[in-house]
Design an enzyme around this catalytic site. Structure first.
Site: not given
Length: 93
Positions: A21, A39
């Protein structure tokens, strides 16, 4: 004028716990793409990105590699119309 586009991206493989990320945020901001990444409970990473189509496509290609520790198995992309409603690329929780 450059074509604008929006993409919904799902990345599977070893993509959580490997700074995917944070690296995606860095890459998207470098490209000038707006949106978010997060996520997913099933182990995938999900992103929504928009901007110039060529730059969004570059982010999709990057997602196919990910950061060095990631092991990407698959990338699914759904293309949509540019909405202009996404903020600076960031991590969503």
């Amino acid at each position: 004028m450059a074509e604008l586009a929006r993409a919904h991206i799902l990345v599977s493989g070893e993509v959580q716990g490997v700074s995917f990320r944070a690296a995606a945020v860095d890459e998207a901001r470098r490209l000038g793409v707006r949106g978010w990444v997060r996520n997913v409970a099933d182990g995938r990473v999900e992103a929504e990105a928009e901007g110039e189509r060529a730059k969004v496509e570059a982010l999709v290609r990057w997602c196919g590699r990910g950061p060095p520790a990631a092991r990407v198995a698959d990338v699914q992309v759904s293309w949509g119309a540019y909405g202009g409603d996404l903020g600076p690329f960031s991590v969503r929780h």
